[in-house]
Scaffold this motif. Structure first.
Motif, PDB file in Angstrom:
ATOM      1  N   GLN A   1       0.822  -1.213   0.000  1.00  0.00           N
ATOM      2  CA  GLN A   1       0.000   0.000   0.000  1.00  0.00           C
ATOM      3  C   GLN A   1       0.851   1.256   0.000  1.00  0.00           C
ATOM      4  O   GLN A   1       0.557   2.217  -0.721  1.00  0.00           O
ATOM      5  N   GLU A   2       1.919   1.284   0.783  1.00  0.00           N
ATOM      6  CA  GLU A   2       2.800   2.449   0.788  1.00  0.00           C
ATOM      7  C   GLU A   2       3.479   2.632  -0.564  1.00  0.00           C
ATOM      8  O   GLU A   2       3.643   3.769  -1.032  1.00  0.00           O
ATOM      9  N   ARG A   3       3.866   1.524  -1.188  1.00  0.00           N
ATOM     10  CA  ARG A   3       4.515   1.636  -2.498  1.00  0.00           C
ATOM     11  C   ARG A   3       3.538   2.165  -3.545  1.00  0.00           C
ATOM     12  O   ARG A   3       3.896   3.009  -4.373  1.00  0.00           O
ATOM     13  N   GLU A   4       2.299   1.686  -3.537  1.00  0.00           N
ATOM     14  CA  GLU A   4       1.297   2.177  -4.486  1.00  0.00           C
ATOM     15  C   GLU A   4       0.966   3.644  -4.239  1.00  0.00           C
ATOM     16  O   GLU A   4       0.789   4.425  -5.182  1.00  0.00           O
ATOM     17  N   ARG A   5       0.910   4.040  -2.965  1.00  0.00           N
ATOM     18  CA  ARG A   5       0.636   5.442  -2.654  1.00  0.00           C
ATOM     19  C   ARG A   5       1.775   6.326  -3.129  1.00  0.00           C
ATOM     20  O   ARG A   5       1.556   7.416  -3.682  1.00  0.00           O
ATOM     21  N   ALA A   6       3.025   5.883  -2.938  1.00  0.00           N
ATOM     22  CA  ALA A   6       4.165   6.671  -3.395  1.00  0.00           C
ATOM     23  C   ALA A   6       4.202   6.775  -4.923  1.00  0.00           C
ATOM     24  O   ALA A   6       4.514   7.835  -5.476  1.00  0.00           O
ATOM     25  N   GLU A   7       3.860   5.674  -5.603  1.00  0.00           N
ATOM     26  CA  GLU A   7       3.837   5.723  -7.065  1.00  0.00           C
ATOM     27  C   GLU A   7       2.752   6.671  -7.566  1.00  0.00           C
ATOM     28  O   GLU A   7       2.949   7.400  -8.551  1.00  0.00           O
ATOM     29  N   ALA A   8       1.587   6.681  -6.890  1.00  0.00           N
ATOM     30  CA  ALA A   8       0.515   7.587  -7.306  1.00  0.00           C
ATOM     31  C   ALA A   8       0.915   9.043  -7.097  1.00  0.00           C
ATOM     32  O   ALA A   8       0.651   9.900  -7.955  1.00  0.00           O
ATOM     33  N   GLU A   9       1.561   9.345  -5.978  1.00  0.00           N
ATOM     34  CA  GLU A   9       2.009  10.712  -5.732  1.00  0.00           C
ATOM     35  C   GLU A   9       3.077  11.127  -6.738  1.00  0.00           C
ATOM     36  O   GLU A   9       3.070  12.262  -7.226  1.00  0.00           O
ATOM     37  N   GLN A  10       3.995  10.218  -7.035  1.00  0.00           N
ATOM     38  CA  GLN A  10       5.042  10.549  -8.005  1.00  0.00           C
ATOM     39  C   GLN A  10       4.460  10.777  -9.390  1.00  0.00           C
ATOM     40  O   GLN A  10       4.891  11.677 -10.131  1.00  0.00           O
ATOM     41  N   LEU A  11       3.454   9.985  -9.755  1.00  0.00           N
ATOM     42  CA  LEU A  11       2.813  10.158 -11.054  1.00  0.00           C
ATOM     43  C   LEU A  11       2.065  11.484 -11.129  1.00  0.00           C
ATOM     44  O   LEU A  11       2.096  12.175 -12.157  1.00  0.00           O
ATOM     45  N   ALA A  12       1.433  11.854 -10.029  1.00  0.00           N
ATOM     46  CA  ALA A  12       0.722  13.143 -10.019  1.00  0.00           C
ATOM     47  C   ALA A  12       1.700  14.308 -10.153  1.00  0.00           C
ATOM     48  O   ALA A  12       1.432  15.284 -10.855  1.00  0.00           O
ATOM     49  N   GLN A  13       2.845  14.201  -9.480  1.00  0.00           N
ATOM     50  CA  GLN A  13       3.845  15.263  -9.596  1.00  0.00           C
ATOM     51  C   GLN A  13       4.416  15.340 -11.010  1.00  0.00           C
ATOM     52  O   GLN A  13       4.636  16.443 -11.532  1.00  0.00           O
ATOM     53  N   ASP A  14       4.639  14.197 -11.626  1.00  0.00           N
ATOM     54  CA  ASP A  14       5.165  14.208 -12.991  1.00  0.00           C
ATOM     55  C   ASP A  14       4.173  14.812 -13.974  1.00  0.00           C
ATOM     56  O   ASP A  14       4.557  15.523 -14.910  1.00  0.00           O
ATOM     57  N   LEU A  15       2.885  14.534 -13.756  1.00  0.00           N
ATOM     58  CA  LEU A  15       1.879  15.084 -14.655  1.00  0.00           C
ATOM     59  C   LEU A  15       1.745  16.595 -14.503  1.00  0.00           C
ATOM     60  O   LEU A  15       1.471  17.317 -15.468  1.00  0.00           O
ATOM     61  N   THR A  16       1.929  17.090 -13.289  1.00  0.00           N
ATOM     62  CA  THR A  16       1.824  18.536 -13.083  1.00  0.00           C
ATOM     63  C   THR A  16       3.067  19.265 -13.578  1.00  0.00           C
ATOM     64  O   THR A  16       2.961  20.392 -14.084  1.00  0.00           O
ATOM     65  N   ARG A  17       4.220  18.650 -13.422  1.00  0.00           N
ATOM     66  CA  ARG A  17       5.450  19.335 -13.853  1.00  0.00           C
ATOM     67  C   ARG A  17       5.711  19.161 -15.339  1.00  0.00           C
ATOM     68  O   ARG A  17       6.160  20.075 -16.018  1.00  0.00           O
ATOM     69  N   HIS A  18       5.456  17.969 -15.856  1.00  0.00           N
ATOM     70  CA  HIS A  18       5.755  17.690 -17.261  1.00  0.00           C
ATOM     71  C   HIS A  18       4.443  17.356 -17.967  1.00  0.00           C
ATOM     72  O   HIS A  18       3.952  16.230 -17.859  1.00  0.00           O
ATOM     73  N   THR A  19       3.900  18.293 -18.637  1.00  0.00           N
ATOM     74  CA  THR A  19       2.688  18.051 -19.439  1.00  0.00           C
ATOM     75  C   THR A  19       3.129  17.678 -20.849  1.00  0.00           C
ATOM     76  O   THR A  19       2.971  18.436 -21.813  1.00  0.00           O
ATOM     77  N   LEU A  20       3.726  16.512 -20.926  1.00  0.00           N
ATOM     78  CA  LEU A  20       4.292  16.068 -22.205  1.00  0.00           C
ATOM     79  C   LEU A  20       3.433  14.966 -22.792  1.00  0.00           C
ATOM     80  O   LEU A  20       2.829  14.165 -22.074  1.00  0.00           O
ATOM     81  N   THR A  21       3.392  14.900 -24.098  1.00  0.00           N
ATOM     82  CA  THR A  21       2.710  13.821 -24.787  1.00  0.00           C
ATOM     83  C   THR A  21       3.681  12.673 -25.005  1.00  0.00           C
ATOM     84  O   THR A  21       4.876  12.767 -24.694  1.00  0.00           O
ATOM     85  N   ASP A  22       3.155  11.603 -25.570  1.00  0.00           N
ATOM     86  CA  ASP A  22       3.999  10.436 -25.820  1.00  0.00           C
ATOM     87  C   ASP A  22       5.071  10.733 -26.866  1.00  0.00           C
ATOM     88  O   ASP A  22       6.173  10.169 -26.822  1.00  0.00           O
ATOM     89  N   GLU A  23       4.779  11.620 -27.820  1.00  0.00           N
ATOM     90  CA  GLU A  23       5.772  11.932 -28.845  1.00  0.00           C
ATOM     91  C   GLU A  23       6.893  12.806 -28.293  1.00  0.00           C
ATOM     92  O   GLU A  23       8.037  12.752 -28.752  1.00  0.00           O
ATOM     93  N   GLN A  24       6.564  13.648 -27.292  1.00  0.00           N
ATOM     94  CA  GLN A  24       7.567  14.562 -26.756  1.00  0.00           C
ATOM     95  C   GLN A  24       8.469  13.912 -25.705  1.00  0.00           C
ATOM     96  O   GLN A  24       9.460  14.511 -25.293  1.00  0.00           O
ATOM     97  N   LEU A  25       8.069  12.713 -25.223  1.00  0.00           N
ATOM     98  CA  LEU A  25       8.876  12.049 -24.199  1.00  0.00           C
ATOM     99  C   LEU A  25      10.040  11.361 -24.890  1.00  0.00           C
ATOM    100  O   LEU A  25       9.893  10.352 -25.567  1.00  0.00           O
ATOM    101  N   ASP A  26      11.258  11.909 -24.749  1.00  0.00           N
ATOM    102  CA  ASP A  26      12.426  11.381 -25.436  1.00  0.00           C
ATOM    103  C   ASP A  26      13.289  10.583 -24.461  1.00  0.00           C
ATOM    104  O   ASP A  26      12.938  10.336 -23.317  1.00  0.00           O
TER     105      ASP A  26
END
Length: 648
Positions: A249-274
């Motif tokens: 549960q802690e690992r899933e919670r940390a992954e969800a928080e990290q994913l939310a931070q990545d989405l807010t900082r990097h609004t990149l599409t699949d083509e722009q992710l190099d």
């Protein structure tokens, strides 16, 4: 190929004539029975080879050789057991208490095989020969214990290579942790293993880790802690399952928080992710994994628990490691503490290592014996864990049914299932079984010899009928499949039963809290609270309310079935009508089975996922009517060579 060789048809007759040469051949009127008089019976039976004998034949043969005369007389019939529901594969309460008393008297004779002494002058061939001889002598002692005392032992490990793994773990470890199951700790504990550790080195220490402690209540842990304290057994309570679930549960919670931070900082599409962005994410993951180790070591150093808290507390992974470091002997400043984990298969050794390490470092499986060789895991800079393969130590057992319920014998290879099933029905109350599975278990009334506890046949028949487990071609409930499901649920802890310590009073229930209706209401949706009576609960027997289940249970009850057949007014007429219809070819082969199968599907369609009946008007008409369409057979391709002989 030449002609087949002819066999002389008179060869067998010649052998028979030679056997009875000069004597009269036996006829049907001759008898083979004899008395204790010597040289009695037909002459042709005296040279018969005898390799196996029954009890009566062996008795008569022994009396003949001893020249003893005896007289057999039939006396009045004696009733051996007045309890009609007694299972021959189980012991009565008096027999079980007597057997346990003999177990306590011979407990010191259960030993672990010792490794012979060796030094730098001993060659490998000499050491292997000495190990084999010592191992064979150990097995002979256990065989003498079974033959002389007539005691039943659990199936123990007979492979010398597995015991060599244990010897290496004991020689390497400074602290030997013996992991046991919390539901029956004394069965999985080997007292002689603790003595053997002290024989290797006086400075080595032992510890008992009671795993699966989440299955015990506070009152049960207090009772076991008191028993361990009285006998000087150092123990700890731990739950690898809860620790792994919290870690996930802690690992899933940390992954969800990290994913939310990545989405807010990097609004990149699949083509722009190099590749640069992917390398940055990988570097962050490695940095996070490296930072977990110092955090865990800081948590270990911050643990401060008193002796009173350690008595009944279910420890976390950090608290467990801190206590293990405290219990380990001093090895110097430059040395590393090696902690060996030993125990039965499937008690949770590998799960404990994964919970302590914080990741899946050791493979875990439901089948016992997943670990084949001992392996070392570096937990910290100063602690090394040494995992030993699961070993089945020789232990006393009352019956084979008890060994099955304790998980010692594999359930999938079970041949006799009435004994273990009856033991489950005896340990788990009837209302608990009905509440967990949502079934109704009819029991034998008192006037027919019942005592309120369902027999193995009654329990398995009720469960199989409610779940639709029937034998193909017979229509009777499949008790074997039902027994495997129930026994696996018992071993897994769904049907929870914990053994009390030997000092627990016999007249006080040890599992009363597990079998309470309020506790069952939180575990099963078949138990609902009564709104009209506060604190009252009721059990929904949704799975047993279907007509096919009721019909199967009634047909499997011999006395009730005979009574209905005897008192039914139209039973004879119905039988004659069925015979006439079958003779007049009104019953088509296969039609009855298709009709029965359709009725069973229609009955199941009127029940939701929980087994509760639903309104038939809500079911679509297409589901109630079953049509059978025959597809037209496709024309097959003409094979090569077809039509060759058409012009001939």
């Amino acid at each position: 190929m030449g002609p087949r060789a002819k066999v002389n048809p008179t060869l067998g007759k010649s052998i028979i004539r030679k056997r009875f040469e000069g004597k009269r051949r036996p006829t049907e009127k001759d008898t083979e029975l004899h008395t204790v008089d010597l040289d009695d019976g037909p002459a042709w039976t005296k040279l018969q080879s005898i390799t196996q004998q029954g009890d009566l034949d062996e008795f008569l043969h022994t009396a003949e050789l001893a020249g003893t005369e005896f007289t057999a007389e039939r006396m009045n019939v004696k009733i051996i057991s007045t309890k009609q529901t007694a299972n021959p594969y189980l012991l009565t309460a008096a027999e079980e208490e007597k057997t346990l008393e003999r177990h306590r008297e011979n407990r010191s004779r259960l030993k672990v095989p010792r490794r012979p002494e060796w030094d730098h002058t001993t060659t490998a061939a000499q050491l292997h020969r000495n190990e084999r001889e010592a191992f064979m002598e150990w097995r002979r002692e256990l065989a003498r214990l079974q033959e002389d005392e007539g005691l039943l032992l659990t199936p123990f490990e007979r492979n010398l290579e597995v015991w060599r793994q244990l010897w290496r773990v004991l020689e390497r470890s400074h602290l030997v942790v013996q992991i046991v199951d919390a539901r029956n700790p004394l069965l999985f504990r080997s007292e002689d293993l603790e003595r053997y550790v002290k024989e290797i080195d006086e400075d080595k220490r032992t510890l008992l880790l009671v795993n699966k402690a989440d299955m015990l209540t506070d009152r049960q842990r207090e009772a076991w802690a008191e028993y361990f304290g009285e006998h000087g057994i150092r123990h700890l309570f731990f739950s690898a399952k809860e620790s792994n679930e919290q870690l996930q549960q802690e690992r899933e919670r940390a992954e969800a928080e990290q994913l939310a931070q990545d989405l807010t900082r990097h609004t990149l599409t699949d083509e722009q992710l190099d590749e640069a962005a992917a390398a940055e994410l990988k570097e962050e993951a490695l940095h996070e994994e490296a930072s977990q180790k110092p955090d865990f070591e800081a948590q270990v150093r911050a643990v401060e628990l008193s002796a009173d808290q350690l008595r009944t507390r279910v420890l976390t992974p950090a608290e467990l490691v801190a206590v293990l470091i405290r219990e380990s002997p001093a090895v110097g400043e430059q040395g590393r503490v090696v902690i060996g984990l030993v125990g039965y298969p499937n008690v949770g050794k590998s799960s404990t290592i994964n919970a302590v390490v914080g990741s899946k470092r050791v493979n875990v499986g439901a089948m016992p014996g997943k670990t084949k060789h001992f392996q070392t895991i570096h937990l910290t800079d100063s602690i090394v864990l040494c995992d030993c393969p699961g070993l089945v130590f020789p232990t006393f057992a009352t019956t084979k049914a008890d060994m099955v319920c304790n998980g010692v014998l594999p359930i999938d290879q079970l041949r006799e299932f009435s004994g273990p099933s009856a033991l489950v029905a005896r340990r788990i109350p009837t209302h608990v079984l009905e509440a967990i599975y949502g079934i109704s278990i009819p029991t034998r009334p008192a006037e027919e010899g019942g005592d309120g506890v369902p027999t193995a046949e009654e329990l398995l028949c009720a469960y199989a009928a409610a779940r639709g487990l029937f034998k193909s071609g017979e229509g009777n409930p499949d008790e074997s499949r039902a027994a495997r499901v129930l026994l696996k649920d018992y071993v897994a802890g769904k049907l929870l039963y914990c053994h009390p310590p030997p000092s627990w009073p016999a007249d006080v229930s040890f599992n009363a809290e597990h079998h309470d209706m309020a506790t069952l209401a939180s575990r099963s949706h078949h138990v609902v609270a009564d709104p009209n009576a506060p604190g009252a609960f009721s059990v929904k027997h949704a799975a047993s309310d279907r007509r096919n289940a009721q019909r199967a249970v009634r047909s499997n009850t011999p006395l009730a079935s005979l009574d209905r057949q005897f008192f039914a007014p139209a039973s004879g007429a119905a039988l004659l009508s069925a015979q006439r219809r079958s003779k007049s070819h009104q019953v088509v082969q296969g039609r009855g089975y298709a009709q029965m199968l359709g009725n069973g599907i229609a009955a199941r369609s009127l029940v939701n996922d929980r087994g509760e009946p639903i309104d038939s008007s809500a079911v679509p008409a297409a589901m109630s009517k079953q049509s059978k369409r025959h597809k037209k057979k496709r024309p097959s391709k003409q094979r090569s060579g077809a039509g060759i002989f058409e012009d001939l």
